[in-house]
Design an enzyme around this catalytic site. Structure first.
Site, PDB file in Angstrom:
ATOM      1  N   LYS A  78      40.944  37.738  86.351  1.00 31.24           N
ATOM      2  CA  LYS A  78      41.391  38.747  85.378  1.00 31.24           C
ATOM      3  C   LYS A  78      40.299  39.014  84.337  1.00 31.24           C
ATOM      4  O   LYS A  78      39.993  40.166  84.026  1.00 31.24           O
ATOM      5  CB  LYS A  78      42.656  38.249  84.662  1.00 31.24           C
ATOM      6  CG  LYS A  78      43.031  39.066  83.447  1.00 31.24           C
ATOM      7  CD  LYS A  78      44.123  38.431  82.620  1.00 31.24           C
ATOM      8  CE  LYS A  78      43.670  37.370  81.678  1.00 31.24           C
ATOM      9  NZ  LYS A  78      43.374  37.775  80.304  1.00 31.24           N
ATOM     10  N   ASN A  79      39.701  37.944  83.821  1.00 26.60           N
ATOM     11  CA  ASN A  79      38.745  38.116  82.729  1.00 26.60           C
ATOM     12  C   ASN A  79      37.443  38.762  83.175  1.00 26.60           C
ATOM     13  O   ASN A  79      36.656  39.204  82.349  1.00 26.60           O
ATOM     14  CB  ASN A  79      38.469  36.779  82.034  1.00 26.60           C
ATOM     15  CG  ASN A  79      39.620  36.392  81.124  1.00 26.60           C
ATOM     16  OD1 ASN A  79      40.549  37.184  80.907  1.00 26.60           O
ATOM     17  ND2 ASN A  79      39.587  35.182  80.591  1.00 26.60           N
ATOM     18  N   ARG A 123      43.229  42.214  74.130  1.00 24.45           N
ATOM     19  CA  ARG A 123      41.923  42.114  73.507  1.00 24.45           C
ATOM     20  C   ARG A 123      40.794  42.645  74.404  1.00 24.45           C
ATOM     21  O   ARG A 123      39.796  43.166  73.924  1.00 24.45           O
ATOM     22  CB  ARG A 123      41.681  40.644  73.151  1.00 24.45           C
ATOM     23  CG  ARG A 123      40.472  40.427  72.335  1.00 24.45           C
ATOM     24  CD  ARG A 123      40.385  39.013  71.852  1.00 24.45           C
ATOM     25  NE  ARG A 123      39.057  38.745  71.355  1.00 24.45           N
ATOM     26  CZ  ARG A 123      38.660  39.019  70.123  1.00 24.45           C
ATOM     27  NH1 ARG A 123      39.494  39.562  69.278  1.00 24.45           N
ATOM     28  NH2 ARG A 123      37.440  38.761  69.739  1.00 24.45           N
ATOM     29  N   CYS A 156      46.455  37.653  72.772  1.00 17.32           N
ATOM     30  CA  CYS A 156      47.193  36.412  72.498  1.00 17.32           C
ATOM     31  C   CYS A 156      46.985  35.990  71.039  1.00 17.32           C
ATOM     32  O   CYS A 156      45.889  36.122  70.500  1.00 17.32           O
ATOM     33  CB  CYS A 156      46.679  35.288  73.393  1.00 17.32           C
ATOM     34  SG  CYS A 156      47.309  35.348  75.065  1.00 17.32           S
ATOM     35  N   ARG A 170      40.469  35.716  65.885  1.00 16.99           N
ATOM     36  CA  ARG A 170      39.718  36.473  66.896  1.00 16.99           C
ATOM     37  C   ARG A 170      39.085  37.762  66.363  1.00 16.99           C
ATOM     38  O   ARG A 170      39.444  38.870  66.775  1.00 16.99           O
ATOM     39  CB  ARG A 170      40.606  36.764  68.106  1.00 16.99           C
ATOM     40  CG  ARG A 170      41.175  35.505  68.687  1.00 16.99           C
ATOM     41  CD  ARG A 170      41.907  35.735  69.973  1.00 16.99           C
ATOM     42  NE  ARG A 170      40.994  35.843  71.094  1.00 16.99           N
ATOM     43  CZ  ARG A 170      41.400  35.932  72.358  1.00 16.99           C
ATOM     44  NH1 ARG A 170      42.669  35.948  72.619  1.00 16.99           N
ATOM     45  NH2 ARG A 170      40.534  36.015  73.336  1.00 16.99           N
ATOM     46  N   ASP A 200      40.733  27.977  78.196  1.00 14.43           N
ATOM     47  CA  ASP A 200      41.854  28.587  78.929  1.00 14.43           C
ATOM     48  C   ASP A 200      42.547  27.592  79.867  1.00 14.43           C
ATOM     49  O   ASP A 200      43.540  27.948  80.507  1.00 14.43           O
ATOM     50  CB  ASP A 200      41.368  29.803  79.728  1.00 14.43           C
ATOM     51  CG  ASP A 200      41.093  31.001  78.827  1.00 14.43           C
ATOM     52  OD1 ASP A 200      41.419  30.937  77.635  1.00 14.43           O
ATOM     53  OD2 ASP A 200      40.551  32.003  79.326  1.00 14.43           O
ATOM     54  N   ILE A 217      37.340  26.001  70.385  1.00 14.58           N
ATOM     55  CA  ILE A 217      37.049  27.449  70.487  1.00 14.58           C
ATOM     56  C   ILE A 217      38.003  28.286  69.622  1.00 14.58           C
ATOM     57  O   ILE A 217      37.564  29.148  68.869  1.00 14.58           O
ATOM     58  CB  ILE A 217      37.139  27.927  71.961  1.00 14.58           C
ATOM     59  CG1 ILE A 217      36.300  27.037  72.891  1.00 14.58           C
ATOM     60  CG2 ILE A 217      36.720  29.397  72.076  1.00 14.58           C
ATOM     61  CD1 ILE A 217      34.819  27.151  72.773  1.00 14.58           C
ATOM     62  N   ARG A 255      50.745  38.790  82.212  1.00 11.16           N
ATOM     63  CA  ARG A 255      49.454  39.378  81.871  1.00 11.16           C
ATOM     64  C   ARG A 255      48.350  38.776  82.735  1.00 11.16           C
ATOM     65  O   ARG A 255      47.341  39.430  82.979  1.00 11.16           O
ATOM     66  CB  ARG A 255      49.118  39.101  80.398  1.00 11.16           C
ATOM     67  CG  ARG A 255      49.970  39.863  79.417  1.00 11.16           C
ATOM     68  CD  ARG A 255      49.526  39.598  77.997  1.00 11.16           C
ATOM     69  NE  ARG A 255      48.071  39.574  77.949  1.00 11.16           N
ATOM     70  CZ  ARG A 255      47.354  38.862  77.101  1.00 11.16           C
ATOM     71  NH1 ARG A 255      47.944  38.121  76.202  1.00 11.16           N
ATOM     72  NH2 ARG A 255      46.037  38.902  77.137  1.00 11.16           N
TER      73      ARG A 255
END
Ligand code: UD1
Length: 459
Positions: free
Chosen positions: A59-60, A130, A154, A159, A347, A369, A439
């Site tokens: 996905k990313n 995002r 999220c 962020r 993640d 992070i 998502r």
């Protein structure tokens, strides 16, 4: 030429994007997002997992590859796309709004940005995710201007996007924030200017936005202290296929020589290492054996040692990963700390913590992070987990069992951590508000059910 486009931009004149193309059938058009908000997952825990799971495209990576299509007038064809994800649908909605022509079929997507008719990415679409801020660099690079709402996503921390904006400013862009929007203009001539950009902090999104922007800039751009995630290399490799001149992918210094234009290309999305790692931890918790098909173990080098220390067996068979755990041997606790790639991925932190709740002894999970990424802790506690949070660390004292309970999903990875806990808990777990799960995890119910899990989605 870029200059002309920047100066003669006509938001009204262009026709709406065609929604069908000759090379993909009509039923393959952009799909609406699934319902989601009120749906829940009902899980009866205690089943071991046996079987095969096909890993989806990341996905990313997919979200950024879609934005890369904006850099060219010609069609970008993407394979191995996780097309059923809610985030992908949000990105389709955004590109469609901008005027792109998008065709999807199964795991294929073709995007043509030759029909773009606005540089305005509105709040209503961008707030959902995002990843949509990644249209900023490509729009600015190709059209010399962009107006993009500040993003959502999220709720795992503040962020900010200051690194994206600072980098673009260093490439000569004039940027103002107005009414929740980033309004960006390239310097006179409509083209960004290459330079050396040293990121004060490693950022995946900023590296990607700047790398895309630099492909069409005048001169050479050097991104120093860049992120090295496999999704960035995937994006870079796709940009190279489109005609970009990029070196240093996978290292912390990426060099991009700007070119005048990019062209059509075909690219297959890298396997989703976060989905892979999630299913690896699922079988670690439930016991059993899974073959994860078309996965890439090399992208999970930080997860393998702690999983092996915990007592899990991992082997590779060509593109597949085989992972097994003998349930009669208790899992052992082990410490982890999240870091930029190749460190332990943030993640996978929530899923790892979920697994540690069942390990003998105490383990420490440290998140470096994001500052608010322990939202799964109170929910896991409802299932009997013993976790104490101290600043950015959590001490997890392993229990022999978890107990099923109604829990609430708060963000994408927290949601799946609760699903993993539910798979192994005694009795019934109801995971409410699975919006976030949809998502980022393709057909998680189907994939787990096929391997023996008792899990269903109810409305
Ligand atoms: C991406 C991933 C997300 C993953 C994260 C870190 C996508 C769509 N999302 O998010 O799943 O958890 O990488 O691996 O790919 N930061 C700033 N200023 C900025 C940008 C970031 O201070 O302008 C901070 C963030 O708040 C965070 C850290 O830098 O503390 C890392 O964020 P970043 O790597 O940018 O994450 P994303 O790209 O948003």
């Amino acid at each position: 030429m870029q200059t002309d486009k920047a100066n003669t931009w006509d938001k009204e004149a262009s026709p709406s994007p065609a929604s069908k193309s000759a090379d993909m059938p009509a039923e393959a058009q952009a799909k609406p997002a699934t319902s989601g908000g009120l749906d829940k997952l009902v899980i009866q825990g205690g089943q071991e997992l046996y079987g095969e799971i096909a890993i989806s495209g990341a996905k990313n990576s997919a979200l950024k590859l879609m934005c890369a299509a904006l850099l060219s007038e010609e069609t970008l064809r993407l394979e191995n796309m996780p097309n059923s994800l809610r985030d992908i649908n949000s990105q389709i909605e955004l590109l469609d709004h901008l005027g792109c022509t998008i065709d999807c079929k199964d795991d294929l997507m073709a995007i043509n940005a030759g029909t773009v008719h606005t540089i305005d990415a509105p709040y209503d679409i961008v707030r959902k995710m995002r990843g949509s801020i990644l249209v900023l660099g490509p729009l600015l690079a190709r059209f010399g201007e962009a107006r993009v709402s500040l993003p959502g996503g999220c709720a795992i921390g503040t962020r900010p996007i200051d690194l994206h904006l600072e980098g673009l400013k260093q490439m000569g862009a004039e940027i103002i924030l107005d009414d929740g929007y980033v309004i960006a203009k390239a310097p006179a001539g409509g083209r960004l200017i290459g330079g050396k950009i040293l990121f004060p902090k490693v950022s995946v999104g900023a590296t990607e936005n700047l790398m895309m922007a630099a492909t069409l800039a005048k001169g050479t751009t050097i991104l120093a202290n860049a992120a090295c995630e496999p999704e960035i290399s995937d994006l870079g490799e796709c940009l190279i296929k489109m005609g970009a001149n990029i070196s240093g992918l996978g290292t912390s210094t990426i060099t991009i020589e700007g070119v005048d234009s990019l062209h059509s290309a075909q690219h297959s999305v890298v396997p989703d290492r976060i989905e892979t790692g999630t299913y690896m931890m699922a079988v670690a918790m439930t016991g059993g054996e899974l073959r994860l098909k078309k996965a890439k173990l090399a992208h999970l080098s930080a997860l393998i040692p702690p999983l092996e220390r915990a007592g899990v067996k991992i082997t590779e068979d060509n593109d597949d990963i085989i992972i097994s755990r003998d349930k009669s041997v208790p899992l052992k606790g082990t410490d982890i700390m999240t870091e930029p790639y190749p460190g332990f991925p943030t993640d996978l932190q929530a899923q790892f913590m979920s697994m540690m709740t069942l390990c003998a002894g105490a383990s420490m999970v440290t998140e470096t992070i994001f500052e608010n990424r322990f939202m799964h802790v109170p929910e896991l506690a409802r299932m009997g987990a013993d976790i104490t949070v101290q600043g950015n660390s959590a001490i997890v004292r392993g229990a022999k069992t978890l107990k099923g309970a109604p829990v609430m999903a708060t963000d994408l990875r927290a949601s799946v951590a609760l699903v993993l806990a539910g798979l192994v808990a005694e009795g019934e777990t109801i995971v409410n508000r699975i919006y976030h799960l949809e998502r980022g995890y393709e057909d998680i119910v189907g994939k787990l059910s096929a391997c023996g899990a008792n899990i269903q989605k109810v409305h």
